[in-house]
Motif scaffolding. Structure first.
Motif, PDB file in Angstrom:
ATOM      1  N   LEU A 237       0.822  -1.214   0.000  1.00 42.92           N
ATOM      2  CA  LEU A 237       0.000   0.000   0.000  1.00 42.92           C
ATOM      3  C   LEU A 237       0.857   1.266   0.000  1.00 42.92           C
ATOM      4  O   LEU A 237       0.525   2.250  -0.672  1.00 42.92           O
ATOM      5  N   GLU A 238       1.970   1.254   0.712  1.00 41.68           N
ATOM      6  CA  GLU A 238       2.864   2.410   0.723  1.00 41.68           C
ATOM      7  C   GLU A 238       3.495   2.630  -0.650  1.00 41.68           C
ATOM      8  O   GLU A 238       3.598   3.762  -1.113  1.00 41.68           O
ATOM      9  N   ARG A 239       3.895   1.554  -1.318  1.00 43.34           N
ATOM     10  CA  ARG A 239       4.453   1.671  -2.671  1.00 43.34           C
ATOM     11  C   ARG A 239       3.415   2.231  -3.638  1.00 43.34           C
ATOM     12  O   ARG A 239       3.721   3.082  -4.462  1.00 43.34           O
ATOM     13  N   GLU A 240       2.176   1.738  -3.532  1.00 45.77           N
ATOM     14  CA  GLU A 240       1.108   2.218  -4.402  1.00 45.77           C
ATOM     15  C   GLU A 240       0.825   3.702  -4.133  1.00 45.77           C
ATOM     16  O   GLU A 240       0.669   4.489  -5.065  1.00 45.77           O
ATOM     17  N   LYS A 241       0.800   4.090  -2.871  1.00 41.81           N
ATOM     18  CA  LYS A 241       0.581   5.498  -2.506  1.00 41.81           C
ATOM     19  C   LYS A 241       1.674   6.376  -3.101  1.00 41.81           C
ATOM     20  O   LYS A 241       1.388   7.412  -3.713  1.00 41.81           O
ATOM     21  N   ASP A 242       2.929   5.966  -2.944  1.00 41.42           N
ATOM     22  CA  ASP A 242       4.058   6.730  -3.476  1.00 41.42           C
ATOM     23  C   ASP A 242       3.998   6.831  -5.001  1.00 41.42           C
ATOM     24  O   ASP A 242       4.304   7.877  -5.584  1.00 41.42           O
ATOM     25  N   PHE A 243       3.590   5.749  -5.658  1.00 35.74           N
ATOM     26  CA  PHE A 243       3.458   5.722  -7.109  1.00 35.74           C
ATOM     27  C   PHE A 243       2.450   6.772  -7.569  1.00 35.74           C
ATOM     28  O   PHE A 243       2.741   7.587  -8.450  1.00 35.74           O
ATOM     29  N   TYR A 244       1.275   6.800  -6.976  1.00 34.27           N
ATOM     30  CA  TYR A 244       0.244   7.751  -7.394  1.00 34.27           C
ATOM     31  C   TYR A 244       0.543   9.172  -6.940  1.00 34.27           C
ATOM     32  O   TYR A 244       0.223  10.134  -7.634  1.00 34.27           O
ATOM     33  N   PHE A 245       1.185   9.330  -5.810  1.00 36.78           N
ATOM     34  CA  PHE A 245       1.582  10.666  -5.381  1.00 36.78           C
ATOM     35  C   PHE A 245       2.563  11.262  -6.389  1.00 36.78           C
ATOM     36  O   PHE A 245       2.480  12.435  -6.744  1.00 36.78           O
ATOM     37  N   GLY A 246       3.496  10.442  -6.864  1.00 35.22           N
ATOM     38  CA  GLY A 246       4.461  10.903  -7.868  1.00 35.22           C
ATOM     39  C   GLY A 246       3.771  11.367  -9.140  1.00 35.22           C
ATOM     40  O   GLY A 246       4.146  12.380  -9.735  1.00 35.22           O
ATOM     41  N   LYS A 247       2.755  10.624  -9.569  1.00 36.51           N
ATOM     42  CA  LYS A 247       1.996  11.026 -10.762  1.00 36.51           C
ATOM     43  C   LYS A 247       1.314  12.371 -10.540  1.00 36.51           C
ATOM     44  O   LYS A 247       1.366  13.252 -11.388  1.00 36.51           O
ATOM     45  N   LEU A 248       0.681  12.530  -9.398  1.00 34.69           N
ATOM     46  CA  LEU A 248      -0.007  13.786  -9.120  1.00 34.69           C
ATOM     47  C   LEU A 248       0.964  14.954  -9.032  1.00 34.69           C
ATOM     48  O   LEU A 248       0.670  16.065  -9.474  1.00 34.69           O
ATOM     49  N   ARG A 249       2.146  14.720  -8.493  1.00 33.34           N
ATOM     50  CA  ARG A 249       3.159  15.774  -8.393  1.00 33.34           C
ATOM     51  C   ARG A 249       3.614  16.208  -9.784  1.00 33.34           C
ATOM     52  O   ARG A 249       3.780  17.394 -10.051  1.00 33.34           O
ATOM     53  N   GLU A 250       3.800  15.263 -10.705  1.00 37.33           N
ATOM     54  CA  GLU A 250       4.189  15.607 -12.071  1.00 37.33           C
ATOM     55  C   GLU A 250       3.087  16.407 -12.766  1.00 37.33           C
ATOM     56  O   GLU A 250       3.370  17.333 -13.519  1.00 37.33           O
ATOM     57  N   ILE A 251       1.833  16.072 -12.516  1.00 37.31           N
ATOM     58  CA  ILE A 251       0.718  16.834 -13.086  1.00 37.31           C
ATOM     59  C   ILE A 251       0.741  18.260 -12.551  1.00 37.31           C
ATOM     60  O   ILE A 251       0.539  19.224 -13.302  1.00 37.31           O
ATOM     61  N   GLU A 252       0.991  18.411 -11.276  1.00 38.39           N
ATOM     62  CA  GLU A 252       1.069  19.743 -10.674  1.00 38.39           C
ATOM     63  C   GLU A 252       2.176  20.571 -11.331  1.00 38.39           C
ATOM     64  O   GLU A 252       1.967  21.727 -11.698  1.00 38.39           O
ATOM     65  N   ILE A 253       3.342  19.974 -11.515  1.00 37.39           N
ATOM     66  CA  ILE A 253       4.461  20.685 -12.149  1.00 37.39           C
ATOM     67  C   ILE A 253       4.111  21.051 -13.588  1.00 37.39           C
ATOM     68  O   ILE A 253       4.374  22.169 -14.044  1.00 37.39           O
ATOM     69  N   LEU A 254       3.500  20.125 -14.318  1.00 37.47           N
ATOM     70  CA  LEU A 254       3.095  20.398 -15.694  1.00 37.47           C
ATOM     71  C   LEU A 254       2.140  21.580 -15.749  1.00 37.47           C
ATOM     72  O   LEU A 254       2.305  22.497 -16.557  1.00 37.47           O
ATOM     73  N   CYS A 255       1.152  21.578 -14.894  1.00 33.66           N
ATOM     74  CA  CYS A 255       0.166  22.663 -14.887  1.00 33.66           C
ATOM     75  C   CYS A 255       0.810  23.998 -14.500  1.00 33.66           C
ATOM     76  O   CYS A 255       0.447  25.039 -15.037  1.00 33.66           O
ATOM     77  N   GLN A 256       1.771  23.974 -13.610  1.00 31.18           N
ATOM     78  CA  GLN A 256       2.463  25.200 -13.222  1.00 31.18           C
ATOM     79  C   GLN A 256       3.279  25.767 -14.381  1.00 31.18           C
ATOM     80  O   GLN A 256       3.426  26.979 -14.504  1.00 31.18           O
ATOM     81  N   ASN A 257       3.793  24.902 -15.250  1.00 30.39           N
ATOM     82  CA  ASN A 257       4.620  25.335 -16.371  1.00 30.39           C
ATOM     83  C   ASN A 257       3.828  25.562 -17.655  1.00 30.39           C
ATOM     84  O   ASN A 257       4.394  25.962 -18.658  1.00 30.39           O
ATOM     85  N   TYR A 258       2.541  25.269 -17.635  1.00 25.10           N
ATOM     86  CA  TYR A 258       1.715  25.378 -18.834  1.00 25.10           C
ATOM     87  C   TYR A 258       1.522  26.846 -19.190  1.00 25.10           C
ATOM     88  O   TYR A 258       0.916  27.614 -18.468  1.00 25.10           O
ATOM     89  N   ARG A 259       2.099  27.243 -20.324  1.00 22.92           N
ATOM     90  CA  ARG A 259       1.969  28.627 -20.769  1.00 22.92           C
ATOM     91  C   ARG A 259       1.551  28.736 -22.225  1.00 22.92           C
ATOM     92  O   ARG A 259       1.213  29.796 -22.687  1.00 22.92           O
ATOM     93  N   ASN A 260       1.626  27.655 -22.966  1.00 20.27           N
ATOM     94  CA  ASN A 260       1.378  27.688 -24.397  1.00 20.27           C
ATOM     95  C   ASN A 260      -0.044  27.208 -24.689  1.00 20.27           C
ATOM     96  O   ASN A 260      -0.342  26.033 -24.532  1.00 20.27           O
ATOM     97  N   PRO A 261      -0.931  28.112 -25.151  1.00 14.79           N
ATOM     98  CA  PRO A 261      -2.316  27.708 -25.400  1.00 14.79           C
ATOM     99  C   PRO A 261      -2.477  26.705 -26.541  1.00 14.79           C
ATOM    100  O   PRO A 261      -3.501  26.057 -26.656  1.00 14.79           O
ATOM    101  N   GLU A 262      -1.454  26.533 -27.391  1.00 14.50           N
ATOM    102  CA  GLU A 262      -1.561  25.593 -28.498  1.00 14.50           C
ATOM    103  C   GLU A 262      -1.098  24.178 -28.109  1.00 14.50           C
ATOM    104  O   GLU A 262      -1.300  23.238 -28.849  1.00 14.50           O
TER     105      GLU A 262
END
Length: 106
Positions: free
Chosen positions: A10-35
């Protein structure tokens, strides 16, 4: 012993999904190009397997590598996803030393 194993899984699974969510957060923070099709990039992050490493560089480029460190895919900020996928497919075919399968054209 079984309880410890279950907690570990369960801890490995939690860490796996937390990592995915963190990458999404970083992507959204860097999103500047409307195209740029950010939805497809988010889906690539979400559907990456546990054996793939997903990274967002400071420019907002999406880089997916396998567990050996070999690049599986790269989507550059400002490029369309379709262009990137076609390039990646061509690069993978060339790297494999083969040609694309033309059997479907018969």
């Amino acid at each position: 012993a079984e309880l410890k194993l279950a907690v570990n899984v369960l801890e490995r699974e939690k860490d796996f999904y937390f990592g995915k969510l963190r990458e999404i957060e970083i992507l959204c923070q860097n999103y500047r190009n409307p195209e740029l099709d950010v939805v497809q990039m988010v889906q690539k992050i979400l559907y990456a397997t546990e054996d793939e490493v997903v990274q967002i560089d400071p420019e907002g480029n999406l880089i997916i590598t396998d567990n050996k460190g070999e690049k599986v895919e790269e989507s550059k900020a400002g490029e369309s996803i379709a262009t990137t996928e076609a390039t990646t497919t061509s690069e993978n075919t060339a790297a494999a030393g083969g040609e694309e399968d033309d059997d479907d054209m018969e």
